[in-house]
Motif scaffolding. Structure first.
Motif, PDB file in Angstrom:
ATOM      1  N   THR A 101      -8.784  84.193 120.484  1.00 48.49           N
ATOM      2  CA  THR A 101      -8.151  84.533 121.760  1.00 48.49           C
ATOM      3  C   THR A 101      -8.540  83.593 122.898  1.00 48.49           C
ATOM      4  OG1 THR A 101      -9.937  86.119 122.116  1.00 48.49           O
ATOM      5  CG2 THR A 101      -7.867  86.982 121.242  1.00 48.49           C
ATOM      6  N   SER A 102      -9.751  83.034 122.869  1.00 44.54           N
ATOM      7  CA  SER A 102     -10.137  82.093 123.915  1.00 44.54           C
ATOM      8  C   SER A 102     -11.340  81.273 123.485  1.00 44.54           C
ATOM      9  CB  SER A 102     -10.446  82.822 125.227  1.00 44.54           C
ATOM     10  OG  SER A 102     -11.636  83.573 125.088  1.00 44.54           O
ATOM     11  N   LYS A 144      -1.356  82.083 123.680  1.00 43.10           N
ATOM     12  CA  LYS A 144      -2.342  83.100 124.077  1.00 43.10           C
ATOM     13  C   LYS A 144      -3.383  83.313 122.996  1.00 43.10           C
ATOM     14  CE  LYS A 144      -0.261  85.843 127.657  1.00 43.10           C
ATOM     15  NZ  LYS A 144       1.211  86.044 127.614  1.00 43.10           N
ATOM     16  N   SER A 145      -2.973  83.151 121.737  1.00 43.55           N
ATOM     17  CA  SER A 145      -3.916  83.379 120.638  1.00 43.55           C
ATOM     18  C   SER A 145      -3.396  82.726 119.372  1.00 43.55           C
ATOM     19  CB  SER A 145      -4.111  84.879 120.406  1.00 43.55           C
ATOM     20  OG  SER A 145      -2.900  85.453 119.958  1.00 43.55           O
ATOM     21  N   LYS A 161      -7.775  87.397 115.534  1.00 46.34           N
ATOM     22  CA  LYS A 161      -7.100  86.404 116.363  1.00 46.34           C
ATOM     23  C   LYS A 161      -8.144  85.618 117.137  1.00 46.34           C
ATOM     24  CE  LYS A 161      -3.020  89.177 117.568  1.00 46.34           C
ATOM     25  NZ  LYS A 161      -1.835  88.621 117.056  1.00 46.34           N
ATOM     26  N   GLU A 213     -10.440  88.506 118.844  1.00 46.78           N
ATOM     27  CA  GLU A 213      -9.994  89.847 119.206  1.00 46.78           C
ATOM     28  C   GLU A 213     -10.960  90.903 118.657  1.00 46.78           C
ATOM     29  OE1 GLU A 213      -5.564  91.370 119.242  1.00 46.78           O
ATOM     30  OE2 GLU A 213      -6.434  91.645 117.260  1.00 46.78           O
TER      31      GLU A 213
END
Ligand code: CU
Length: 149
Positions: free
Chosen positions: A63-64, A87-88, A61, A128
């Motif tokens: 994630t940021s 969020k992801s 994922k 992730e």
């Protein structure tokens, strides 16, 4: 004749090795980023587009995202022509995550300067499972929209 047999033996050996390598590293995503760019921003927000390809057998994922251009880089999806923060993003095993115009994208808010066409913007993608990846986004014309196919 002998040479051919020897070759066959070597092939069998390497095939065995490849399979062994595969099963031991099969639990890790293998990510690569391509086609990254940022259209030259007009206001104090900017968008970013790229493709993450996963050649590993495990999903990951996004994630940021961090960047020196903005303290708040968000990830957005577009639904019914409206964008919303998520969020992801999923990066499927042996698949890809595409951030492209009209769809999912990176959103840089309150950008600290106006990057111009020809410059680059640094970002770091965080996942992730996989290690972070640093990418330089070339700044393209405002309307830039590469054909993906
Ligand atoms: Cu957005």
């Amino acid at each position: 004749m002998n040479r051919r047999i020897a070759l066959a033996a070597v092939t069998a050996l390497t095939t065995g090795l490849t399979l062994a390598g595969c099963s031991s590293s099969g639990s890790a995503p293998e990510l690569k980023v391509s086609g990254a760019f940022m259209p030259q921003p007009v206001g104090d927000m900017a968008g970013g587009f790229l493709t993450v390809t996963n050649s590993g057998g495990t999903a990951d994922k996004l994630t940021s995202v961090t960047s020196s251009l903005s303290d708040d880089v968000q990830i957005h999806e577009t639904k019914n022509q409206k964008m919303q923060q998520v969020k992801s993003f999923d990066i499927p095993a042996n698949g890809e995550l595409k951030l492209e115009r009209g769809g999912s994208h990176l959103m840089f808010t309150a950008i600290k300067k106006q990057p111009e066409q020809g410059e680059t913007v640094d970002i770091e993608l965080h996942f992730e499972k996989a290690d972070p990846i640093k990418v330089e986004l070339p700044v393209e014309a405002q309307t830039h929209n590469p054909k993906q196919h």
